[in-house]
Design an enzyme around this catalytic site. Sequence first.
Site, PDB file in Angstrom:
ATOM      1  N   GLU A 193       0.810  -1.241  -0.030  1.00  0.00           N
ATOM      2  CA  GLU A 193       0.080  -0.059   0.049  1.00  0.00           C
ATOM      3  C   GLU A 193       1.005   1.336   0.049  1.00  0.00           C
ATOM      4  OE1 GLU A 193       0.442  -2.431   2.215  1.00  0.00           O
ATOM      5  OE2 GLU A 193      -0.834  -2.063   3.971  1.00  0.00           O
ATOM      6  N   CYS A 244      -1.014  -3.422   8.304  1.00  0.00           N
ATOM      7  CA  CYS A 244      -0.090  -3.683   9.553  1.00  0.00           C
ATOM      8  C   CYS A 244      -0.351  -2.498  10.601  1.00  0.00           C
ATOM      9  CB  CYS A 244       1.393  -3.669   9.472  1.00  0.00           C
ATOM     10  SG  CYS A 244       2.253  -2.513   8.664  1.00  0.00           S
ATOM     11  N   CYS A 305       1.745   0.934   8.384  1.00  0.00           N
ATOM     12  CA  CYS A 305       0.762   1.231   7.293  1.00  0.00           C
ATOM     13  C   CYS A 305      -0.370   1.863   7.744  1.00  0.00           C
ATOM     14  CB  CYS A 305       0.651   0.046   6.150  1.00  0.00           C
ATOM     15  SG  CYS A 305       2.208  -0.582   5.591  1.00  0.00           S
TER      16      CYS A 305
END
EC number: 3.5.4.37
Length: 495
Positions: A193, A244, A305
Amino acid sequence: MSVEEGMEVELKSEKMDLDDNIPDFVKETVERSGKNPMSLFSELYVHMTGNTPVFDFYNRNQPNGSMKFICVVILNGERIEGNVKSKKKEAKVSCSLKGLEVVLKHVSEYVVPAVKFEEKTTFFEMLREHTYAKFYELCKNNALIYGFEKVIASVFLKINGNLQIIALSTGNKGLRGDKIVNDGTALIDCHAEILARRGLLRFLYSEVLKFSTEPPNSIFTKGKNALVLKPGISFHLFINTAPCGVARIDKKLKPGTSDDLQNSSRLRFKIDKGMGTVLGGASEFEAPQTFDGIMMGERMRTMSCSDKLLRANVLGVQGAILSHFIDPIYYSSIAVAELNNADRLRKAVYSRAATFKPPAPFHVQDVEIGECQVEDTEQSTSAAARSTISSMNWNLADGNTEVVRTSDGMVHDKDMSGADITTPSRLCKKNMAELMITICTLTKTSVDYPISYEELKAGSQEYAAAKKSFITWLRQKDLGIWQRKPREFQMFTIN
């Protein structure tokens, strides 16, 4: 020796045992995938046939009385036979390598699975389906990226109802601390991402350049103080598994406990050579990271993230440098497939900062949360979370795929003589900054040379002020300490 180093040694040892008569492109595919030949062949076999391969073994008696083995598999009616080996596992590896040769030679014919776009498919399911369809289409021209899609992310452009994929990336690892450089050429965070957003940046740079030469064909138009998106334009992010950090870790906390109340919203960071994330509020993490400290063995810290997506929903996806020319741009929706829970994801990327009041032109984006599947299965997680040694990226502006080795954040290739060559990724800080300088030149924007990357970012004063305010607010709300990279990472000079 660390677990990761041990895995790398094992992988290298296995490559040394490959049959000499196996073509280089097969060996290179195995190496870049980070998988053993049997696993890789099995995955490609399933892609091609929809079935799991069945390996059969045959004994070969030797004159000295010993036993050797041959492994055979049938692929689309073709018998594939490995070399004679003294152990069954070696025979299976040999057969898999021969099978990979067949698969890769026919990849353009068989590789793209049939993706069914049904009329009743939801918008977010369309994002998922188009993401995988695009990835497998790219595999036709670059078979080496097969097996990279365990963690995949994409960004879509929507214009008045028309949807187009503009960036796609894979990966779930980052730069190793012993591989850091201070010239902006290495990618630090290779999570899918994060790279998808950097691919989006390449697209945005190209559209700013397009505005300077042919404004009607650009997605931008003139605003009050900067370029703004034309009406009817929006951006949408898809990730195949929960990012995460908060979006993922919250699932493991027990409801109603102090841990649930205190920790489920706090900032977390990734550590180099590690899996998962660590809470970022402890006092030992207050000291800034230093370049020499990381070089001497301190584990580099990179924000999760989930936290980076939260920042993007406050400051925009465009970052500091593009803010010189454009107003903030936000994702209109974020869709996640595996391990998704709408409440967790919403908290991770929006609710934690909902009460923050950033200075204009920034705002906290109430992003729409999309779900691509109902069940949140643990079985899917183990496959999706598996680390790979390489990452790939594609974006509409550049038009081709790029493969990055995550351990050093660089592109590795071979020249005409077969010698290894290493080059910076097009997504690295240095290359992005040079795009900015190109825009400044075309638009006759004054730049005081020489200029560092740090100075170029600081020149976007509104963005810098909003970012400082946001980081301060997070700490005041006891949400943790935003981990910054050493200044040396941004002090390089831009040509």
